[in-house]
Design a protein around this motif. Structure first.
Motif, mmCIF file in Angstrom:
data_model
loop_
_atom_site.group_PDB
_atom_site.id
_atom_site.type_symbol
_atom_site.label_atom_id
_atom_site.label_comp_id
_atom_site.label_asym_id
_atom_site.label_seq_id
_atom_site.Cartn_x
_atom_site.Cartn_y
_atom_site.Cartn_z
ATOM 1 N N PRO A 27 0.812 -1.227 0.000
ATOM 2 C CA PRO A 27 0.000 0.000 0.000
ATOM 3 C C PRO A 27 0.843 1.273 0.000
ATOM 4 O O PRO A 27 1.968 1.283 0.499
ATOM 5 C CB PRO A 27 -0.812 -0.108 1.284
ATOM 6 N N LEU A 58 0.550 3.833 1.717
ATOM 7 C CA LEU A 58 0.886 4.306 3.057
ATOM 8 C C LEU A 58 2.149 3.631 3.584
ATOM 9 O O LEU A 58 2.937 4.239 4.307
ATOM 10 C CB LEU A 58 -0.283 4.084 4.025
ATOM 11 N N VAL A 114 -8.134 14.418 9.472
ATOM 12 C CA VAL A 114 -8.369 13.094 8.881
ATOM 13 C C VAL A 114 -9.752 12.590 9.278
ATOM 14 O O VAL A 114 -10.534 12.123 8.450
ATOM 15 C CB VAL A 114 -7.283 12.085 9.349
ATOM 16 N N VAL A 173 -11.576 -8.519 19.805
ATOM 17 C CA VAL A 173 -10.443 -8.041 19.024
ATOM 18 C C VAL A 173 -9.421 -7.372 19.966
ATOM 19 O O VAL A 173 -8.225 -7.636 19.889
ATOM 20 C CB VAL A 173 -10.922 -7.055 17.929
ATOM 21 N N ILE A 199 -7.516 8.806 1.722
ATOM 22 C CA ILE A 199 -6.183 8.207 1.815
ATOM 23 C C ILE A 199 -5.080 9.265 1.666
ATOM 24 O O ILE A 199 -4.078 9.237 2.370
ATOM 25 C CB ILE A 199 -6.062 7.074 0.762
ATOM 26 N N MET A 202 -4.686 11.267 4.686
ATOM 27 C CA MET A 202 -4.003 10.504 5.736
ATOM 28 C C MET A 202 -2.499 10.382 5.530
ATOM 29 O O MET A 202 -1.783 10.071 6.481
ATOM 30 C CB MET A 202 -4.547 9.069 5.765
ATOM 31 N N GLY A 222 -7.196 -5.734 12.638
ATOM 32 C CA GLY A 222 -6.351 -5.185 13.695
ATOM 33 C C GLY A 222 -7.286 -4.512 14.668
ATOM 34 O O GLY A 222 -8.491 -4.799 14.660
ATOM 35 N N GLU A 231 -5.786 3.997 12.673
ATOM 36 C CA GLU A 231 -5.525 4.658 11.387
ATOM 37 C C GLU A 231 -4.900 3.733 10.341
ATOM 38 O O GLU A 231 -5.240 3.813 9.166
ATOM 39 C CB GLU A 231 -4.630 5.885 11.588
ATOM 40 N N GLY A 232 -3.979 2.872 10.774
ATOM 41 C CA GLY A 232 -3.312 1.971 9.825
ATOM 42 C C GLY A 232 -4.296 1.073 9.093
ATOM 43 O O GLY A 232 -4.293 0.998 7.870
ATOM 44 N N ALA A 287 -6.693 3.089 6.905
ATOM 45 C CA ALA A 287 -6.071 3.495 5.643
ATOM 46 C C ALA A 287 -5.955 2.305 4.699
ATOM 47 O O ALA A 287 -6.245 2.410 3.509
ATOM 48 C CB ALA A 287 -4.698 4.103 5.903
ATOM 49 N N TYR A 288 -5.545 1.145 5.251
ATOM 50 C CA TYR A 288 -5.365 -0.037 4.402
ATOM 51 C C TYR A 288 -6.694 -0.472 3.788
ATOM 52 O O TYR A 288 -6.800 -0.695 2.588
ATOM 53 C CB TYR A 288 -4.764 -1.190 5.208
ATOM 54 N N GLU A 291 -8.045 1.969 1.287
ATOM 55 C CA GLU A 291 -7.333 1.913 0.007
ATOM 56 C C GLU A 291 -7.745 0.674 -0.790
ATOM 57 O O GLU A 291 -7.953 0.729 -1.986
ATOM 58 C CB GLU A 291 -5.821 1.888 0.239
ATOM 59 N N LYS A 292 -7.859 -0.442 -0.083
ATOM 60 C CA LYS A 292 -8.120 -1.707 -0.774
ATOM 61 C C LYS A 292 -9.594 -1.861 -1.164
ATOM 62 O O LYS A 292 -9.900 -2.369 -2.221
ATOM 63 C CB LYS A 292 -7.703 -2.863 0.142
ATOM 64 N N LEU A 343 -14.014 3.019 1.908
ATOM 65 C CA LEU A 343 -14.819 2.959 3.135
ATOM 66 C C LEU A 343 -16.284 2.736 2.810
ATOM 67 O O LEU A 343 -17.081 2.431 3.674
ATOM 68 C CB LEU A 343 -14.631 4.240 3.959
ATOM 69 N N THR A 386 2.010 -1.802 10.591
ATOM 70 C CA THR A 386 1.593 -1.827 9.192
ATOM 71 C C THR A 386 2.099 -3.089 8.496
ATOM 72 O O THR A 386 1.383 -3.710 7.729
ATOM 73 C CB THR A 386 2.144 -0.595 8.452
ATOM 74 N N VAL A 402 0.038 -6.119 6.906
ATOM 75 C CA VAL A 402 0.067 -6.420 5.473
ATOM 76 C C VAL A 402 0.598 -7.817 5.191
ATOM 77 O O VAL A 402 0.053 -8.540 4.362
ATOM 78 C CB VAL A 402 0.890 -5.359 4.710
#
Lengths: 162, 268
Positions: free
Chosen positions: A77, A79, A112, A141, B81, B84, B142, B146-147, B150-151, B154-155, B158, B244, B248
């Motif tokens: 990604p 990020l 954000v 979780v 994204i 961020m 997770g 934020e991580g 964002a992931y 992006e994928k 939202l 992150t 991933v």
């Protein structure tokens, strides 16, 4: 080529909007809460420029990597690329660290979340429907991450003889 | 003219964002006490609450109809994204000055990072069991900070089931994460875990949750306050960067594997 230029110009402007909002937030924080935020100095501006540069470099690197015939690199990604660029530069040079630290951390987060809130506006009804289930899941979780780490730390400390 | 209206809407949208930020910062940091627990609410919580509440269908009249226009809402989603990315660009600066300290503290800190996979190992089966499907992917990847946000955005964006899952978890975590952690930490201590191990595990990836967990531990074992704080921040530092990559490279494949097994078996 021209559409590409347009695309990157758009990205560059949105990133500029992002760092602009951070600066605004930090200023507002100082107005309302005084000492809660770091004061805005020339270093803050260098910090924002650094953040913008790392972010934009990450975007470019991510696009370059999409052309590399390795799936893992293609899917990594943007990020992640941004944090890698940031870490490498901060290990090599001291200046970006000092500059970035002049930018108040929490001031980065408020804009954000403002955007996140607006972006989900049309899905609020669904959110309400799903959240009780996610609420139950959330407890497990949180327990999962903490218990998992605690078990491994305990094991590691035992092996290390502590 | 159609374009002119769009421009006016967009300007209104930006002005609205500034107003929301100002309002959120004006409210500032608030601590709410529930029973014997203290919940700390940061401006970012107020920012998302304000934008979500005002975005409700009831308010979609006049100026709010223009602020929350189709174009503006999709702009916010599409470019979230990018908004961020400066946050991601900060992590290097947090880690680099402490790199020697992190390396000298050693492998135990690194090993315990894999414990964060517990979100998938424990959370995913529970989520599937109570009937979540694609939302579970966002809700158990997770702890939904934020991580992950964002992931997932992006994928999947939202505006997807996965996105709703992660966003629900994000909001729940923001509101209740500190309470949950200030309860879990003393319970595990009571179950016999050592305070060092629990301190090391407190860096879950959210500064407020780390603070909640470690403060709860300090309250129980005040003699070890310095060790607890040092271990907790070091592990937080590690998670803020490694998190992150754990996500991933480990959580995503593990989750995909478990999800496919469990959902397929359920169908047969």
């Amino acid at each position: 080529m021209e559409t590409n230029m347009n695309k990157y110009l758009k990205y560059a402007l949105v990133l500029l909007l992002s760092v602009g909002l951070i600066l605004f937030t930090q200023q507002v924080k100082i107005w309302f809460n005084g000492e809660a935020a770091a004061p805005i100095s020339a270093m803050t501006f260098y910090g924002l420029i650094t953040l913008w540069t790392f972010a934009f470099a990450g975007v470019l690197l991510s696009d370059v990597m999409k052309k590399v015939p390795v799936r893992f690199l293609q899917e990594f990604p943007v990020l992640g690329w941004v944090s890698i660029i940031s870490l490498v530069c901060c290990l090599l040079f001291e200046f970006p660290i000092k500059a970035i630290q002049a930018v108040d951390f929490l001031s980065i987060t408020t804009p954000v979340l403002t955007f996140a809130g607006i972006s989900v506006a049309n899905r609020l009804v669904d959110l309400r429907r799903t959240s009780w289930r996610v609420g139950i899941v959330a407890i497990f979780v949180f327990l999962g991450t903490y218990l998992g780490s605690a078990l491994l730390s305990e094991l590691g400390l035992a092996i290390a003889g502590k | 003219m159609k374009d002119k209206g769009k421009v006016v809407n967009f300007v209104l949208f930006l002005a609205f964002a500034l107003l929301v930020i100002a309002a959120a910062e004006r409210i500032g940091f608030q601590s709410v006490t529930v029973g014997s627990f203290k919940i700390g609410l940061l401006p970012l919580v107020f920012a998302i609450i304000i934008t979500m509440v005002l975005g409700m269908k009831v308010f979609r009249k006049g100026i709010f109809k223009r602020i929350y226009s189709e174009f503006n809402v999709s702009f916010a989603g599409k470019y979230l994204i990018f908004i961020m990315l400066p946050l991601m660009a900060r992590y290097g600066a947090d880690v680099a000055p402490k790199i020697k300290e992190i390396l000298s503290i050693g492998w135990v800190f690194i090993i315990q990072e894999f414990g964060n996979l517990g979100t998938v190992l424990i959370g995913l089966p529970i989520a599937i069991l109570i009937g979540l499907r694609r939302e579970a992917i966002g809700a158990t990847l997770g702890i939904g900070r934020e991580g992950e946000l964002a992931y997932i955005s992006e994928k999947y964006t939202l505006n997807s089931d996965e996105g709703r899952g992660v966003l629900s978890l994000y909001i729940i975590g923001t509101l209740f994460g500190t309470i949950v952690f200030s309860i879990i930490a003393p319970i595990l201590l009571g179950l016999g875990f050592s305070v060092e191990a629990l301190a090391m595990s407190s860096g879950v990836g959210s500064a407020s949750m780390m603070t909640a967990a470690s403060s709860a531990l300090i309250a129980q074992v005040p003699d070890q306050a310095e060790t607890i704080r040092a271990y907790a921040s070091a592990s937080q530092l590690l998670t803020s960067f490694l998190g992150t990559y754990t996500m991933v490279f480990l959580a995503v494949p593990l989750q995909r594997f478990m999800y496919n097994k469990m959902v397929k078996r359920g169908k047969q």
